[in-house]
Structure formats: C-alpha cells, structure tokens
Design an enzyme around this catalytic site. Sequence first.
Site, PDB file in Angstrom:
ATOM      1  N   ASN A   1      -3.089  20.649 -38.257  1.00 48.72           N
ATOM      2  CA  ASN A   1      -3.395  21.011 -36.874  1.00 48.72           C
ATOM      3  C   ASN A   1      -2.338  21.954 -36.324  1.00 48.72           C
ATOM      4  O   ASN A   1      -1.148  21.854 -36.642  1.00 48.72           O
ATOM      5  CB  ASN A   1      -3.592  19.781 -35.992  1.00 48.72           C
ATOM      6  CG  ASN A   1      -2.427  18.815 -35.991  1.00 48.72           C
ATOM      7  OD1 ASN A   1      -1.726  18.663 -36.985  1.00 48.72           O
ATOM      8  ND2 ASN A   1      -2.227  18.147 -34.882  1.00 48.72           N
TER       9      ASN A   1
ATOM     10  N   GLU B   1      -8.831  20.033 -39.967  1.00 47.13           N
ATOM     11  CA  GLU B   1     -10.044  20.211 -40.775  1.00 47.13           C
ATOM     12  C   GLU B   1     -10.581  21.626 -40.635  1.00 47.13           C
ATOM     13  O   GLU B   1     -10.993  22.261 -41.608  1.00 47.13           O
ATOM     14  CB  GLU B   1     -11.139  19.232 -40.316  1.00 47.13           C
ATOM     15  CG  GLU B   1     -10.778  17.756 -40.446  1.00 47.13           C
ATOM     16  CD  GLU B   1     -10.136  17.198 -39.177  1.00 47.13           C
ATOM     17  OE1 GLU B   1      -9.263  17.869 -38.591  1.00 47.13           O
ATOM     18  OE2 GLU B   1     -10.501  16.078 -38.803  1.00 47.13           O
TER      19      GLU B   1
ATOM     20  N   CYS C   1     -15.144  19.000 -35.233  1.00 49.30           N
ATOM     21  CA  CYS C   1     -14.943  19.282 -36.661  1.00 49.30           C
ATOM     22  C   CYS C   1     -16.153  18.868 -37.483  1.00 49.30           C
ATOM     23  O   CYS C   1     -16.524  19.554 -38.443  1.00 49.30           O
ATOM     24  CB  CYS C   1     -13.677  18.592 -37.169  1.00 49.30           C
ATOM     25  SG  CYS C   1     -12.176  19.406 -36.577  1.00 49.30           S
TER      26      CYS C   1
HETATM   27  N1  THU Z   1      -6.756  16.679 -34.434  1.00 45.63           N
HETATM   28  C1  THU Z   1      -7.053  17.118 -35.680  1.00 45.63           C
HETATM   29  O1  THU Z   1      -6.301  17.901 -36.278  1.00 45.63           O
HETATM   30  N2  THU Z   1      -8.209  16.698 -36.262  1.00 45.63           N
HETATM   31  C2  THU Z   1      -9.103  15.856 -35.675  1.00 45.63           C
HETATM   32  O2  THU Z   1     -10.167  15.601 -36.224  1.00 45.63           O
HETATM   33  C3  THU Z   1      -8.791  15.248 -34.368  1.00 45.63           C
HETATM   34  C4  THU Z   1      -7.582  15.761 -33.678  1.00 45.63           C
HETATM   35  C5  THU Z   1      -5.516  17.145 -33.802  1.00 45.63           C
HETATM   36  C6  THU Z   1      -5.729  18.048 -32.616  1.00 45.63           C
HETATM   37  C7  THU Z   1      -4.450  17.841 -31.827  1.00 45.63           C
HETATM   38  O3  THU Z   1      -3.466  18.721 -32.326  1.00 45.63           O
HETATM   39  C8  THU Z   1      -4.031  16.425 -32.169  1.00 45.63           C
HETATM   40  O4  THU Z   1      -4.775  16.052 -33.319  1.00 45.63           O
HETATM   41  C9  THU Z   1      -4.274  15.412 -31.058  1.00 45.63           C
HETATM   42  O5  THU Z   1      -5.587  15.455 -30.629  1.00 45.63           O
END
Ligand code: THU
Length: 129
Positions: free
Chosen positions: A41, A54, A88
């Site tokens: 992320n 993702e 996602c």
């Molecule tokens: N996040 C992801 O990377 N994938 C997900 O499916 C849900 C949330 C990240 C986004 C943000 O940087 C952090 O998790 C908190 O929401």
Amino acid sequence: MVEKLIDEAIRARQNAHAPYSRFQVGAALESADGRVFPGCNLENASYGLTICAERVAIFKAVSGGCREFLRLAVVADTQREVAPCGACLQVIWELCGDILVIMANLNGKQALSKCSDLFPHPFNPKDLG
Ligand code: THU
C-alpha cells in the site's frame, strides 16, 4: 505454492508507505506463466490518493502486459487473516477474473477463497453497454 506467494507478499509489505494509518499491507499476484508481481500500500498526505497493495500488484502486472492470473496473496499484521477491500475485489474481478484469493496474517493464519465467493455481485462492465 501458497506459502511461497504469502512470503512474497510479506516481503512486499516491507516497502509499504503507510505513515498515516500505520497499517502496512503486502500483496503478491501470480501470473499463469509463473511470474510474481509484488505490491504494497502507498499512502499520500492527500489521503484519498492512497492505493491498496492489491491494486498496486495488479496494475504493475497488467501495465506490463500480463493478462492471465492464478492467485493473489494479501497479508497484514491483523488478528485474523486480512481480506481485500471491496474496491480491490472489483478490480481483481475485472482484471484478473475469478482467481484464488489467499488471505493471510503475519502469524501463519490463512484462508483461501475464490474472488466470486468474496464478491458475489460485482459491478459488471457489460452494463456500461
Ligand atoms: N489497504 C490495502 O492495502 N488493502 C486493502 O485491501 C485494504 C486497505 C490499505 C489502504 C491504507 O493504506 C491502509 O490499508 C488502511 O486502510
């Protein structure tokens, strides 16, 4: 192998840029020809610009010309295995098809589901006409 893909996601998670939520996520997308595309992320001070691990993995793969996928692993430091968010899942469904989604945490918990089981009623691009 599922464990190897989870390990790749754990490795990718170390590159997360998550200074605002402090919630680091890693992903690893396996293509049909055996390549692995890692993602993490990436947050931004303009919060809405944040992109999930993702989607980073998927956009890297597709923008590089890869179109056939088998499995996607996602990992975070959660009590239960972490699941992809709804945004996602929509992207997984449209760009990867009904692949296997491997949800895991850092303590060895894991669960496997088909994308269509996690997201049974996606927005259908065919509805655009
Ligand atoms: N996040 C992801 O990377 N994938 C997900 O499916 C849900 C949330 C990240 C986004 C943000 O940087 C952090 O998790 C908190 O929401």
